[in-house]
Design an enzyme around this catalytic site. Sequence first.
Site, PDB file in Angstrom:
ATOM      1  N   GLY A  66       1.994   1.773  -3.427  1.00 22.01           N
ATOM      2  CA  GLY A  66       1.096   1.924  -4.732  1.00 22.01           C
ATOM      3  C   GLY A  66       0.507   3.501  -4.608  1.00 22.01           C
ATOM      4  N   GLU A  67       0.052   3.816  -3.065  1.00 22.87           N
ATOM      5  CA  GLU A  67       0.114   5.280  -2.629  1.00 22.87           C
ATOM      6  C   GLU A  67       0.376   5.923  -2.762  1.00 22.87           C
ATOM      7  OE1 GLU A  67      -1.635   8.027   1.182  1.00 22.87           O
ATOM      8  OE2 GLU A  67      -1.338   6.409   1.808  1.00 22.87           O
ATOM      9  N   SER A  68       2.522   6.007  -2.473  1.00 17.71           N
ATOM     10  CA  SER A  68       3.275   6.225  -3.312  1.00 17.71           C
ATOM     11  C   SER A  68       3.569   7.010  -4.852  1.00 17.71           C
ATOM     12  CB  SER A  68       4.781   6.204  -2.459  1.00 17.71           C
ATOM     13  OG  SER A  68       5.219   6.178  -1.554  1.00 17.71           O
TER      14      SER A  68
ATOM     15  N   SER B 207       0.051   9.037  -5.479  1.00 20.44           N
ATOM     16  CA  SER B 207      -0.165  10.619  -5.029  1.00 20.44           C
ATOM     17  C   SER B 207       0.431  11.397  -5.705  1.00 20.44           C
ATOM     18  CB  SER B 207       0.300  10.174  -3.567  1.00 20.44           C
ATOM     19  OG  SER B 207      -0.286   9.550  -2.614  1.00 20.44           O
TER      20      SER B 207
ATOM     21  N   VAL C 123       0.627  -1.031   0.105  1.00 16.02           N
ATOM     22  CA  VAL C 123       0.110   0.454   0.013  1.00 16.02           C
ATOM     23  C   VAL C 123       1.003   1.407  -0.430  1.00 16.02           C
ATOM     24  CG1 VAL C 123      -1.991   1.033   1.473  1.00 16.02           C
ATOM     25  CG2 VAL C 123      -1.825  -1.565   1.167  1.00 16.02           C
TER      26      VAL C 123
END
Length: 141
Positions: A65-67, A70, A62
């Site tokens: 993925g979030e990096s 974003s 996660v």
Amino acid sequence: MTLLPPDLDPELVERLVGTGGGALCQKMGIEFLELSAERSVATMPVEGNTQVIGLLHGGAHVVLGESLGSISSAIHAGPGRYAVGIEINATHSRSITEGIVTGTCTALVLGRTLATHEIVMTDEAGRRLSTVRMTNMLRDR
């Protein structure tokens, strides 16, 4: 060296380069290979990012993925704007205990106020490990 779009906001370039993507990305060994609003790619080692029984931690998927989601959303937002994550989910399909994970982020929707990306994590053999979907709200500063 990270491949960046030629028209990228210089302030965002400075923040990305100056922080290496942020302290958490540095701690986890994330390396950005390609960054754009439409497609971004990064790698992360399994070593150092495992949970107690030696598998890559689901939260590490996660974080990768979030990096990517974003940063891709911030690139799409453009100068004078920023991205704020408002939803994220992950489906873990396969475990891994060693090697390098590659995250490939693909834009699903690039709107004026929202951006949604799908990030697929794969192992070195190209097998899908997890899928993350993230939506960011795009705001004016």
